[in-house]
Write a protein that holds these residues in place. Structure first.
Motif, PDB file in Angstrom:
ATOM      1  N   PRO A  12       0.542  -1.154   0.027  1.00 24.71           N
ATOM      2  CA  PRO A  12      -0.105   0.045   0.045  1.00 24.71           C
ATOM      3  C   PRO A  12       0.963   1.268   0.069  1.00 24.71           C
ATOM      4  O   PRO A  12       0.330   2.552  -0.558  1.00 24.71           O
ATOM      5  CB  PRO A  12      -0.785  -0.187   1.319  1.00 24.71           C
ATOM      6  CG  PRO A  12      -0.050  -1.177   2.117  1.00 24.71           C
ATOM      7  CD  PRO A  12       0.554  -1.983   1.339  1.00 24.71           C
ATOM      8  N   ARG A  15       1.655   2.775  -3.577  1.00 22.30           N
ATOM      9  CA  ARG A  15       0.924   3.489  -4.314  1.00 22.30           C
ATOM     10  C   ARG A  15       0.852   5.139  -3.929  1.00 22.30           C
ATOM     11  O   ARG A  15       0.579   5.686  -2.964  1.00 22.30           O
ATOM     12  CB  ARG A  15      -0.657   3.015  -4.155  1.00 22.30           C
ATOM     13  CG  ARG A  15      -1.564   3.638  -4.747  1.00 22.30           C
ATOM     14  CD  ARG A  15      -2.898   3.311  -4.639  1.00 22.30           C
ATOM     15  NE  ARG A  15      -3.439   2.618  -5.659  1.00 22.30           N
ATOM     16  CZ  ARG A  15      -4.447   1.861  -5.619  1.00 22.30           C
ATOM     17  NH1 ARG A  15      -5.161   1.778  -4.737  1.00 22.30           N
ATOM     18  NH2 ARG A  15      -4.651   0.805  -6.743  1.00 22.30           N
ATOM     19  N   GLN A  71      -5.582  -3.033  -6.031  1.00 23.78           N
ATOM     20  CA  GLN A  71      -4.014  -2.713  -5.926  1.00 23.78           C
ATOM     21  C   GLN A  71      -3.188  -3.887  -6.024  1.00 23.78           C
ATOM     22  O   GLN A  71      -3.295  -4.898  -5.298  1.00 23.78           O
ATOM     23  CB  GLN A  71      -3.782  -1.949  -4.846  1.00 23.78           C
ATOM     24  CG  GLN A  71      -2.425  -1.595  -4.482  1.00 23.78           C
ATOM     25  CD  GLN A  71      -1.682  -1.285  -3.290  1.00 23.78           C
ATOM     26  OE1 GLN A  71      -2.588  -1.559  -2.214  1.00 23.78           O
ATOM     27  NE2 GLN A  71      -0.985  -0.366  -3.262  1.00 23.78           N
ATOM     28  N   ASP A  89      -4.512  -6.227  -2.970  1.00 19.17           N
ATOM     29  CA  ASP A  89      -5.475  -5.364  -2.081  1.00 19.17           C
ATOM     30  C   ASP A  89      -4.975  -5.865  -0.536  1.00 19.17           C
ATOM     31  O   ASP A  89      -5.926  -6.116   0.248  1.00 19.17           O
ATOM     32  CB  ASP A  89      -6.874  -5.858  -2.075  1.00 19.17           C
ATOM     33  CG  ASP A  89      -7.626  -5.325  -3.638  1.00 19.17           C
ATOM     34  OD1 ASP A  89      -6.709  -4.264  -3.894  1.00 19.17           O
ATOM     35  OD2 ASP A  89      -8.527  -5.835  -4.065  1.00 19.17           O
ATOM     36  N   GLY A  90      -3.636  -5.928  -0.289  1.00 20.29           N
ATOM     37  CA  GLY A  90      -3.120  -6.236   0.971  1.00 20.29           C
ATOM     38  C   GLY A  90      -3.057  -7.721   1.287  1.00 20.29           C
ATOM     39  O   GLY A  90      -2.739  -8.123   2.278  1.00 20.29           O
TER      40      GLY A  90
END
Length: 109
Positions: A12, A15, A71, A89-90
């Motif tokens: 994260p 980004r 993401q 997304d993690g």
């Protein structure tokens, strides 16, 4: 052995940022030469790795997820030049692992 928590924390930060904090160190986020994707090199367990944003123009399932707004960050072992994991997304999926630790959209169909 990959530190999945470390990979999960890097994704994260990649980004939109100019720096990524890895184990208390600030590392500069660069850009790939051709596609201008965010990238950062870091050390984990004595090996150098590179985190690279997923190119949404790629026809792969990861590219499709990136185009859909997820993401997606790929992690590559710099010495072997092989991708070792992906974060969506993690959620981190380690390549070659029988146990999937991933996003439902990232599972093989």
């Amino acid at each position: 052995m990959l530190d999945l928590d470390l990979l999960r924390s890097i994704a994260p930060q990649l980004r939109g940022g100019t720096a990524v904090e890895v184990q208390g160190k600030k590392l500069r986020v660069g850009r790939t030469s051709t596609q201008r994707l965010n990238t950062v090199r870091f050390t984990m367990n004595g090996h150098e790795y590179q985190a690279i944003e997923q190119n949404p123009d790629k026809p792969s399932r990861w590219g499709r997820l990136a185009r859909a707004g997820h993401q997606v960050v790929q992690f590559k072992d710099v010495q072997t030049n092989k991708f070792v994991a992906v974060a969506v997304d993690g959620k981190v999926i380690e390549y070659g692992s029988r146990r999937r630790r991933g996003h439902p959209g990232a599972e093989r169909s």
